[in-house]
Write an enzyme that holds these catalytic residues in place. Sequence first.
Site, PDB file in Angstrom:
ATOM      1  CD  GLU A  72      -1.968  -2.380   0.945  1.00 12.06           C
ATOM      2  OE1 GLU A  72      -2.348  -2.839  -0.130  1.00 12.06           O
ATOM      3  OE2 GLU A  72      -1.153  -2.868   1.798  1.00 12.06           O
ATOM      4  CG  ASN A  99      -2.171  -5.135  -2.703  1.00 14.40           C
ATOM      5  OD1 ASN A  99      -2.056  -5.474  -1.564  1.00 14.40           O
ATOM      6  ND2 ASN A  99      -2.015  -3.845  -3.035  1.00 14.40           N
ATOM      7  CG  ASP A 126      -6.434  -4.493  -1.264  1.00 12.27           C
ATOM      8  OD1 ASP A 126      -5.087  -4.970  -1.503  1.00 12.27           O
ATOM      9  OD2 ASP A 126      -6.813  -4.511  -0.104  1.00 12.27           O
TER      10      ASP A 126
END
Length: 592
Positions: A182, A266, A308
């Site tokens: 992220e 992801n 995600d």
Amino acid sequence: MLLLGAAEARANDDVLRRLADPGTQVIQTLDYANTRYSRLDKITAANVGTLQVAWTFSTGVLRGHEGAPLVVDGVMYVHTPFPNIVYALDLAHDGRILWKYEPQQSRDVAAIMCCDLVHRGLAYAEGMVFLQQADTTIVALDARTGAVRWRVANGDPRQGESNTATVMPVKDKLIVGIAGAEFGARGHLSAYNLKDGTLAWRAYSTGPDTEMRIDPDRTTELGKPVGKDSSLATWEGEQWRMGGGAPWGWFAYDPALNLVYYGSANPGTWNPSQRPGDNKWSNAIFARDANTGMARWVYQMTPHDQWDYDGVNEMILTDQSVDGRTRPLLTHFDRNGFAYTLDRVTGDLLVAEKFDPEVNWASGIDMDKASPTYGRPILDPKYGTEAEGEDVTYSGICPAAIGAKNQQPAAFSPLTSLFYVPTSRLCMDYEPFHVDYAAGQPYVGATLTMYPPPGGDGQTGRFIAWDNLKGRVAWSVPERFSVWSGALATAGGVVFYGTLEGYLKAVDAATGKELYRFKTPSGIVGNVTTYAYGGRQYIAVLSGIGGWAGIGLAAGLSDPNAGSGAKDAYAALSSYTALGGQLTVFVLPGTP
């Protein structure tokens, strides 16, 4: 070379010898196969209802308590969330503290930890307890004294790299992952030498073949060579450099094949319009040689991830009869809502079915070997997140980004040949937006809202038993909230798990019938474990609400969109539990 081989054998023998003793727990997964099955059988379906609390221990930390304690030679090793304190407790005296290790790490790392300040536990080998801190520092502690044997940094928080995962000792090495997708961190799996912490090898999830430790002719996907620079060909320009794919989940190991199995997360960013292509090898299962890190095979479950759907959930290794012959299998319950059964030697895909009936982003997985899209999801365009571009809200997608199952590990029982799976029932609205990369800054590029499936009963969890060969649910137990606790299966025919309200539950392995429940002081996001001491079998579990599901309560969030959509999805939790940090140990009454 002979000396190295001997050292490998000694280290591996120590771990294998201790793994063979069901009363001892040296790794979080209970065994290398990640089955979370215990051969201890004194607690049975007939007597589990009489369990009582033997003793408790407060950790002194009020965030999500994931993972489980270790038990070695009469000592229990307990970890906490950030700041990652380690306690050694004397089992002969109801958890008297033998030593305590408290790392000195900057609180700045808390700002780059995606979904609570969790940590999934310790590992033991060769007289050492291994901790990977939130700031990625790996520490080898003397198991007897708590003294630091060695320490090394596995990443750089200034680049958005952090850690929430456990580590796994394999032969003379320690297998270590990383978090930070992220933040645009480029994921990597590393192996450090147990003896001194020097780096043995590192394999990236994206990029050139040499850095990924991929052989374009010998590394395969679904039986075919992946080809030269298979990752680079699926990214636009230099996007692979901030490509995510962090292996922040669980590891498994097959000593006979000498292969380590794990999944990648992801891709960065969550905005799919910014990264055209399949974005290999994010959202993938890897099988790597433990000595060299070279990839034997790889399989990407969610190409060009638009939702995600990290692929880091555990790989469970079993040997089962398929078409009349025993095959070495790998079973994986992915965040995307599909359960995959593969041959763990070759990577052949045998079964891929929905374990969550609400899944709608894909209608299935193409299982036609003659098809050019063999092994790929059959997408439903209605539930993609890029057809109309950025700054558009795409609604009704199931499962939500939190997944039909997240990191909380499932269990397998050879008595029933069933897998016991903690699951979530949530859908989402997803709005991608453009985001520019800056080192150490969030690189998400989407906002989302999560909610129960439309037309349902409002419950957001199930605990299910899964048949991995038939690809179907054998039985299902509904839960008010997502089940965020790791399961434990035992030779006594009992399966244990915890709930976000704080209940430890025991159910019959064959039927799912509830046999026992006990309300602990806080929500359970830890993994239930068992051990033996003094001729008695004990059950132990950490409680302390948190993790992605409990982040709103754990961090006191007020913004409805905070916690990547989790705050409002689990708002009702505050009526059922409160912050805490406690180990609770259970035992049957009477003498052994």
